[in-house]
Design an enzyme around this catalytic site. Sequence first.
Site, mmCIF file in Angstrom:
data_model
loop_
_atom_site.group_PDB
_atom_site.id
_atom_site.type_symbol
_atom_site.label_atom_id
_atom_site.label_comp_id
_atom_site.label_asym_id
_atom_site.label_seq_id
_atom_site.Cartn_x
_atom_site.Cartn_y
_atom_site.Cartn_z
ATOM 1 N N THR A 78 54.182 142.574 11.851
ATOM 2 C CA THR A 78 55.233 142.174 12.649
ATOM 3 C C THR A 78 55.069 141.209 13.527
ATOM 4 O O THR A 78 53.832 141.377 14.185
ATOM 5 C CB THR A 78 56.228 143.334 13.121
ATOM 6 O OG1 THR A 78 56.245 144.215 12.030
ATOM 7 C CG2 THR A 78 57.161 142.992 13.738
ATOM 8 N N THR A 125 58.774 140.176 10.067
ATOM 9 C CA THR A 125 57.791 140.963 9.587
ATOM 10 C C THR A 125 57.613 140.920 7.943
ATOM 11 O O THR A 125 58.499 140.596 7.491
ATOM 12 C CB THR A 125 57.904 142.345 9.959
ATOM 13 O OG1 THR A 125 56.544 143.142 9.505
ATOM 14 C CG2 THR A 125 59.045 143.058 9.158
ATOM 15 N N ASN A 150 55.826 143.474 7.244
ATOM 16 C CA ASN A 150 55.733 145.030 7.277
ATOM 17 C C ASN A 150 54.182 145.271 7.479
ATOM 18 O O ASN A 150 53.660 145.113 8.518
ATOM 19 C CB ASN A 150 56.174 145.831 5.995
ATOM 20 C CG ASN A 150 56.091 147.186 6.680
ATOM 21 O OD1 ASN A 150 56.180 147.719 7.694
ATOM 22 N ND2 ASN A 150 55.966 148.185 5.464
HETATM 23 O O1 DON Z 1 60.639 147.189 10.305
HETATM 24 C C1 DON Z 1 60.076 147.873 10.796
HETATM 25 O O2 DON Z 1 60.286 148.944 11.666
HETATM 26 C C2 DON Z 1 58.378 147.626 10.447
HETATM 27 N N1 DON Z 1 58.666 147.181 9.140
HETATM 28 C C3 DON Z 1 57.771 147.146 11.404
HETATM 29 C C4 DON Z 1 56.457 146.946 11.002
HETATM 30 C C5 DON Z 1 55.488 146.469 12.372
HETATM 31 O O3 DON Z 1 55.822 146.300 13.319
HETATM 32 C C6 DON Z 1 53.937 146.470 11.777
HETATM 33 N N2 DON Z 1 53.415 145.790 13.032
HETATM 34 N N3 DON Z 1 52.550 145.758 13.702
#
Ligand code: DON
Length: 569
Positions: A380, A398, A400
């Site tokens: 993200t 993101t 993900n």
């Molecule tokens: O939408 C979400 O909450 C997750 N897919 C976010 C993933 C995320 O922040 C990874 N980053 N460091």
Amino acid sequence: MKTGTGRKKKGFMKYYILLIINLLIARNPDAVGENGMVVSSHELASKVGIEILQGGGNAIDAAIATGFALAVVHPGAGNIGGGGFMVIRLADGTVTTIDFRETAPAAVFRDMFLDDSLNVIPGKSWNTSWAAGVPGSVAGFGLAYEKYGSANWRDLVKPAAELSTVGFPLDYQNMTSLNHPYYQEYLLKDEESAKIFSKDGHFTLYETFIQDDLGLTLERIANSGWNEFYTGKTADMILDCMQRTDGLITKKDLQNYRAIEREPIVFKYRGYEVHSMPPASSGGVTIAGILNQLENVVFDSLDYHSAQHIHYVAEAERRVYADRAEFMGDMDFVPVPIERLISDAYANIRWESVDSITASKSENIFHGNIPFSYQESDETTHYSVVDQWGNAVSVTTTINGWFGNGIVVDGAGFLLNNEMDDFSAKPGVPNAYGLIGKAANAIEPNKRMLSSMSPTIVETPEGELFLVLGSPGGPTIITTVAQIIMNVIDFEMNIEDAVESPRFHHQWLPDMIQLESYGFSPETVQALENRGHAIKYRGTIGEANCIQVQDGYIYGSADSRRNSSAAGY
Ligand code: DON
């Protein structure tokens, strides 16, 4: 239990003393501007954005151009193969949001990640073609452009296309992640991905990194419009990729994908008005739940990051994450009791069970009591933008996991997401971020998986633009944004101090406070353990690329935890 009210408005003298403190004692912001600001995860993406602003584009234009540029220079998280959320505050004070979260393909089914014994199959929702939701980023940028953009669409996509084909000097963060044995193996598994992200030997610092296929894809989007991604040659390439990898996304899934404009979640925190994302993001509702409970605490009487301070915040967080697991999912599919969850009355009920000294046990904390029939009037990256007219945009996007599902679309040069892991594969079984979900976030065709992404904009009590906030970090996104808001409003930090200050996080389950290493004294940690809190040290939390607008200046803070960069003019 009411332990006090908020800080009282301080007088004239206080204002000047604060200004002096900000000048002489607080950290210097990474950039200061009088006209515009872009803070993103990469210097070259911030540069693309600021050049759009300097050329007369508005904040929405700059946000779109920055987003496309991040897809090139920040391939671990920037994307056109993923999704996200955007909060827009127009100069006239209107606030709206764009939901461009991925959707589940029509062919999905609830137990698709379970084996015959109904156990979760490790990795299936993470590094396979089935992990991918229908991408939303390009439609999101398209909708934002059609409703609020002012520049020429081509001019917003072209800089990214050029960065792809001409290449850019590989920075330390990109170099180290591409050279990391885990990601080398991850990206070698897919033949298309290996062509771009692997090489004989190691990537070297500042070598020119060229992505020809991505450049051509961006050219097509620049020339034919955003819909090319869903109905043109790029769509055909996604379908080829699905055929090659036994994936689920169909032509119809792509044609049917829609970004959605939604009303923001709005609530007051000590007189300041906070605007954040509604479901399918849990961000706005969950931040409201934390801050509304903490309005019961007088922070003036607490030392910053004392055991008492951390205890209160962790207890509020514990309770809202229990609610998140129970009640939250895509509100187009399940009724989410938003009004109740963000109300002061509900927060006060949740706060009643907080002991001022002793930690609760998460096994004894359940979701709040909201009748089932309750009816509502139904890795993200984050970047923030403010323009010369006072328009502001807050975007979190993101794929993900870092490098998504590791699969690159055939000939199109971009990675697909692994957002399906954000659904609850099985009630009560944690996902990659340790989050528990239940029926509200079960897998269903065309549904959006629940997110923690929390792009947020805060106004002063007088209704002026004040903060543009957000972060990556899975579930820690929510607590990161809540802490920065409290750091600024309760502890009167400037945005730089508020962003750089050490972070901590509690998410109900696992029942522990996670602390950034090196940020908290052993005495404080011991005091928290004495109260019954389990403690876990971890690496850095989040990358909050934020903006504060005050006294006629725009202050940009690029979080030093990662590779971010602020550009102002
Ligand atoms: O939408 C979400 O909450 C997750 N897919 C976010 C993933 C995320 O922040 C990874 N980053 N460091």
